[in-house]
Design a protein around this motif. Structure first.
Motif, PDB file in Angstrom:
ATOM      1  N   TYR A   1       0.815  -1.213   0.000  1.00 28.23           N
ATOM      2  CA  TYR A   1       0.000   0.000   0.000  1.00 28.23           C
ATOM      3  C   TYR A   1       0.850   1.265   0.000  1.00 28.23           C
ATOM      4  N   GLU A   2       1.988   1.231   0.669  1.00 26.49           N
ATOM      5  CA  GLU A   2       2.869   2.410   0.680  1.00 26.49           C
ATOM      6  C   GLU A   2       3.468   2.647  -0.706  1.00 26.49           C
ATOM      7  N   GLY A   3       3.918   1.584  -1.352  1.00 25.78           N
ATOM      8  CA  GLY A   3       4.442   1.710  -2.711  1.00 25.78           C
ATOM      9  C   GLY A   3       3.374   2.150  -3.688  1.00 25.78           C
ATOM     10  N   SER A   4       2.156   1.671  -3.491  1.00 23.48           N
ATOM     11  CA  SER A   4       1.044   2.067  -4.342  1.00 23.48           C
ATOM     12  C   SER A   4       0.740   3.557  -4.182  1.00 23.48           C
ATOM     13  N   ARG A   5       0.784   4.026  -2.945  1.00 22.13           N
ATOM     14  CA  ARG A   5       0.524   5.459  -2.700  1.00 22.13           C
ATOM     15  C   ARG A   5       1.605   6.322  -3.344  1.00 22.13           C
ATOM     16  N   ARG A   6       2.863   5.877  -3.208  1.00 20.84           N
ATOM     17  CA  ARG A   6       3.982   6.636  -3.786  1.00 20.84           C
ATOM     18  C   ARG A   6       3.906   6.668  -5.309  1.00 20.84           C
ATOM     19  N   LEU A   7       3.640   5.518  -5.931  1.00 19.88           N
ATOM     20  CA  LEU A   7       3.538   5.472  -7.389  1.00 19.88           C
ATOM     21  C   LEU A   7       2.317   6.244  -7.891  1.00 19.88           C
ATOM     22  N   GLY A   8       1.225   6.202  -7.147  1.00 15.96           N
ATOM     23  CA  GLY A   8       0.043   6.977  -7.515  1.00 15.96           C
ATOM     24  C   GLY A   8       0.306   8.473  -7.466  1.00 15.96           C
ATOM     25  N   ARG A   9       1.047   8.895  -6.451  1.00 14.17           N
ATOM     26  CA  ARG A   9       1.404  10.318  -6.349  1.00 14.17           C
ATOM     27  C   ARG A   9       2.306  10.725  -7.512  1.00 14.17           C
ATOM     28  N   ASN A  10       3.253   9.848  -7.882  1.00 11.81           N
ATOM     29  CA  ASN A  10       4.105  10.132  -9.039  1.00 11.81           C
ATOM     30  C   ASN A  10       3.279  10.206 -10.318  1.00 11.81           C
ATOM     31  N   ALA A  11       2.295   9.311 -10.461  1.00 11.99           N
ATOM     32  CA  ALA A  11       1.424   9.345 -11.634  1.00 11.99           C
ATOM     33  C   ALA A  11       0.650  10.656 -11.700  1.00 11.99           C
ATOM     34  N   LEU A  12       0.195  11.138 -10.553  1.00 14.72           N
ATOM     35  CA  LEU A  12      -0.527  12.409 -10.509  1.00 14.72           C
ATOM     36  C   LEU A  12       0.361  13.559 -10.959  1.00 14.72           C
ATOM     37  N   TYR A  13       1.577  13.629 -10.411  1.00 12.73           N
ATOM     38  CA  TYR A  13       2.477  14.734 -10.757  1.00 12.73           C
ATOM     39  C   TYR A  13       2.872  14.705 -12.234  1.00 12.73           C
ATOM     40  N   VAL A  14       3.159  13.528 -12.755  1.00 16.79           N
ATOM     41  CA  VAL A  14       3.578  13.426 -14.153  1.00 16.79           C
ATOM     42  C   VAL A  14       2.388  13.715 -15.080  1.00 16.79           C
ATOM     43  N   ALA A  15       1.186  13.295 -14.693  1.00 18.69           N
ATOM     44  CA  ALA A  15       0.003  13.577 -15.511  1.00 18.69           C
ATOM     45  C   ALA A  15      -0.292  15.074 -15.547  1.00 18.69           C
ATOM     46  N   ILE A  16      -0.163  15.741 -14.418  1.00 17.51           N
ATOM     47  CA  ILE A  16      -0.371  17.196 -14.393  1.00 17.51           C
ATOM     48  C   ILE A  16       0.682  17.890 -15.254  1.00 17.51           C
ATOM     49  N   ALA A  17       1.931  17.452 -15.153  1.00 16.18           N
ATOM     50  CA  ALA A  17       2.987  18.036 -15.990  1.00 16.18           C
ATOM     51  C   ALA A  17       2.700  17.782 -17.467  1.00 16.18           C
ATOM     52  N   SER A  18       2.196  16.608 -17.809  1.00 24.27           N
ATOM     53  CA  SER A  18       1.872  16.283 -19.191  1.00 24.27           C
ATOM     54  C   SER A  18       0.755  17.171 -19.726  1.00 24.27           C
ATOM     55  N   ILE A  19      -0.250  17.410 -18.902  1.00 19.79           N
ATOM     56  CA  ILE A  19      -1.356  18.285 -19.327  1.00 19.79           C
ATOM     57  C   ILE A  19      -0.862  19.712 -19.528  1.00 19.79           C
ATOM     58  N   ILE A  20      -0.023  20.198 -18.620  1.00 19.16           N
ATOM     59  CA  ILE A  20       0.509  21.561 -18.758  1.00 19.16           C
ATOM     60  C   ILE A  20       1.386  21.671 -20.004  1.00 19.16           C
ATOM     61  N   ILE A  21       2.245  20.686 -20.225  1.00 22.89           N
ATOM     62  CA  ILE A  21       3.098  20.703 -21.422  1.00 22.89           C
ATOM     63  C   ILE A  21       2.244  20.636 -22.681  1.00 22.89           C
ATOM     64  N   GLY A  22       1.208  19.795 -22.672  1.00 24.34           N
ATOM     65  CA  GLY A  22       0.316  19.692 -23.818  1.00 24.34           C
ATOM     66  C   GLY A  22      -0.413  20.986 -24.114  1.00 24.34           C
ATOM     67  N   LEU A  23      -0.891  21.663 -23.057  1.00 23.33           N
ATOM     68  CA  LEU A  23      -1.561  22.950 -23.263  1.00 23.33           C
ATOM     69  C   LEU A  23      -0.592  24.004 -23.787  1.00 23.33           C
ATOM     70  N   LEU A  24       0.650  23.984 -23.316  1.00 25.72           N
ATOM     71  CA  LEU A  24       1.650  24.918 -23.845  1.00 25.72           C
ATOM     72  C   LEU A  24       1.935  24.653 -25.325  1.00 25.72           C
ATOM     73  N   ILE A  25       2.037  23.384 -25.704  1.00 26.95           N
ATOM     74  CA  ILE A  25       2.274  23.047 -27.109  1.00 26.95           C
ATOM     75  C   ILE A  25       1.112  23.503 -27.974  1.00 26.95           C
ATOM     76  N   ILE A  26      -0.125  23.283 -27.511  1.00 28.38           N
ATOM     77  CA  ILE A  26      -1.297  23.719 -28.268  1.00 28.38           C
ATOM     78  C   ILE A  26      -1.330  25.233 -28.383  1.00 28.38           C
ATOM     79  N   THR A  27      -1.033  25.937 -27.301  1.00 26.05           N
ATOM     80  CA  THR A  27      -1.043  27.405 -27.312  1.00 26.05           C
ATOM     81  C   THR A  27       0.022  27.955 -28.254  1.00 26.05           C
ATOM     82  N   ILE A  28       1.224  27.422 -28.202  1.00 28.24           N
ATOM     83  CA  ILE A  28       2.307  27.898 -29.073  1.00 28.24           C
ATOM     84  C   ILE A  28       1.994  27.594 -30.533  1.00 28.24           C
TER      85      ILE A  28
END
Length: 105
Positions: free
Chosen positions: A67-94
């Motif tokens: 459960y601890e590893g699952s929580r850590r990997l889930g948090r990493n998935a959240l951070y990377v997904a948010i970064a991916s959305i921000i990068i994607g929006l920047l690419i679309i805007t540019i």
């Protein structure tokens, strides 16, 4: 005074009744799979695939009882997904800014 978890044997010694101890339920699964699938529609392909992999790894860790590893990997998935959305929006805007500023009327 003895607690309800202790019982006496015929010889007078005490032992703990381990069967009556309730185990707490596992924590809820937070792998953010829905967010990582949504992030896959953004044009930041190497980054959003990494988020999806973290999310699937989080689910696998949860299923195996880590459960601890699952929580850590889930948090990493959240951070990377948010970064991916921000990068994607920047690419679309540019891309839109370059396209509409170089259009000939």
């Amino acid at each position: 005074m003895l607690s309800s978890q202790e019982k006496h044997s015929l010889s007078g010694s005490t032992y703990l009744d381990h069967c009556s101890i309730e185990q707490e339920p596992p924590p809820p699964l937070r792998n953010y799979l829905w967010l990582t699938i949504f992030a896959c529609f953004c044009p930041a392909y190497p980054v959003n695939i990494v988020a999806l992999v973290f999310s699937v790894m989080s689910r696998n860790s949860y299923d195996s009882g880590d459960y601890e590893g699952s929580r850590r990997l889930g948090r990493n998935a959240l951070y990377v997904a948010i970064a991916s959305i921000i990068i994607g929006l920047l690419i679309i805007t540019i891309t839109c800014a370059v396209h509409f500023t170089t259009m000939d009327f």
